[in-house]
Design an enzyme around this catalytic site. Structure first.
Site, short mmCIF file in Angstrom:
data_model
loop_
_atom_site.label_atom_id
_atom_site.label_comp_id
_atom_site.label_asym_id
_atom_site.label_seq_id
_atom_site.Cartn_x
_atom_site.Cartn_y
_atom_site.Cartn_z
N CYS A 1 -2.89 -0.68 -3.11
CA CYS A 1 -1.49 -0.48 -3.49
C CYS A 1 -0.61 -0.24 -2.25
CB CYS A 1 -1.34 0.74 -4.39
SG CYS A 1 -2.62 0.93 -5.61
N ASP A 2 -1.08 0.60 -1.33
CA ASP A 2 -0.20 1.09 -0.27
C ASP A 2 -0.56 0.58 1.13
OD1 ASP A 2 1.16 2.62 -2.18
OD2 ASP A 2 -0.33 4.21 -2.05
N CYS B 1 -5.00 4.78 -2.69
CA CYS B 1 -5.16 3.38 -3.08
C CYS B 1 -4.70 2.45 -1.96
CB CYS B 1 -4.36 3.11 -4.36
SG CYS B 1 -4.42 1.40 -4.89
#
Ligand code: NAP
Length: 315
Positions: free
Chosen positions: A139-140, A136
């Site tokens: 997200c990261d 992701c």
């Protein structure tokens, strides 16, 4: 009617589940939605959405899902946290247990459990998950600003991740196992035409290097599938974007499932192999897998469920 028995229970809260909730709510069927482990579904971790009708300037995944959720709540949907651990669809009312053991009963169930990330299956990939290996970018990705990253895959997801990471300022290399992307032409062109994104065609990742306790990911070993030649690409992050698996494990042996793991629905409807149980979105769609088609099938599922409740004399 027994007040403890829900008329419509919806499992999952992506575009399919929440659209089903909007329709079931407007039909006065007071749906309950069990959110699942990924509230908002895949779109919650998607950046720009340019192809959902009604947004000529595009929109962001989390924003779209917040709006769908608010719309479902406006029409009386009750959205509860938790995941479903077990179901019993043999007798009616149907029984559904959440992972923490709570039992809920319903006259009809709409399954909208979607799908989950696929992984390459390398031991080194699994041990470095959360230490540089991710599925992701939204997200990261911010952890890897200004650093080299590898994106694995050739579909729309991989190219979307690559473009997102490039915008964040990472130096992106895409590793794809063939010499042509599977992604849509518009996305492929954007990536191929971007001189700052490097592409390793015909290559597979054989190993991820790094140390969990100290450096995190330091690189990957790739192999050219045509020549067999191996090469190490130094990088700080590896984003695996090779597709998804339908979330059907709790329905094994209970509902008909096809050879790829997708729930089987009667063509042109959302009816599963058990009367009163409906399925919508990616858990039953191996072909289109778009937010808008998932939402459309969610509407169909709520309408099929309403029809079923009417046949059963439940109003
Ligand atoms: P996908 O279209 O199934 O693509 C998966 C990619 O990963 C393919 O290029 C595949 O290679 C590769 N792959 C699969 N298994 C692999 C393995 N074990 N090792 C190496 N490579 C592997 O999946 P997706 O990209 O997640 O897209 C899913 C659906 O969502 C599609 O319909 C897509 O259009 C849609 N989507 C749309 C958007 C958007 O419109 N904004 C964004 C994301 C996704 P091969 O090509 O060789 O099979």
């Amino acid at each position: 009617m027994d007040a403890d028995i829900h008329k419509v229970m919806i499992i999952g809260s992506g575009p399919a589940g929440l659209t089903a909730a909007i329709y079931a709510g407007r039909a006065q069927n007071s749906p309950i939605v069990i959110e699942g482990p990924e509230p908002g579904g895949q779109l919650f971790s998607t950046t720009d959405i340019e192809n959902f009708p009604g947004f000529p300037e595009g929109t962001r995944g989390p924003e779209l899902m917040e709006k769908m959720r608010a719309q479902a709540v406006r029409f009386g949907a009750r959205i509860v946290r938790g995941s479903v651990g077990k179901v019993d669809f043999v007798e009616r009312p149907f029984r559904v247990w959440t992972a923490d053991g709570e039992l809920r009963r319903a006259h009809s169930v709409i399954i909208a459990t979607g799908s989950s990330y696929k992984w390459l299956g390398l031991a080194s990939e699994q041990s470095l998950r959360g230490h540089g290996v991710s599925a992701c970018a939204v997200c990261d990705g911010p952890f890897f600003r200004g650093r080299p990253v590898v994106v694995v895959g050739g579909g729309d997801s991989a190219l979307e991740e690559a473009l997102f990471l490039h915008r964040l300022g990472s130096q992106v290399t895409i590793v794809h196992r063939r010499a042509q992307f599977r992604a849509s032409k518009i996305m492929s062109d954007r990536v191929v035409d971007n001189p700052e994104i490097r592409i390793k065609w015909n290559c597979v990742v054989e190993e991820v290097f790094g140390d969990v306790g100290t450096t995190g990911v330091t690189g990957v070993r790739v192999r050219d599938v045509a020549t067999g030649q191996e090469e190490t690409l130094p990088c700080s992050g590896v984003f695996v974007a090779i597709g998804r698996n339908p979330n059907t494990s709790i329905f094994q042996g209970i509902l008909d499932i096809d050879k790829n793991g997708y729930l089987v629905t009667e063509p042109g409807t959302t009816r599963t192999s058990v009367e009163g149980i409906f399925a919508c979105g990616e858990v039953q769609d191996n072909t289109y897998r778009q937010a808008v088609t998932s939402a459309g099938s969610g509407a169909m599922a709520a309408m099929d469920a309403r029809h079923w409740l009417e046949i059963c004399g439940i109003f």
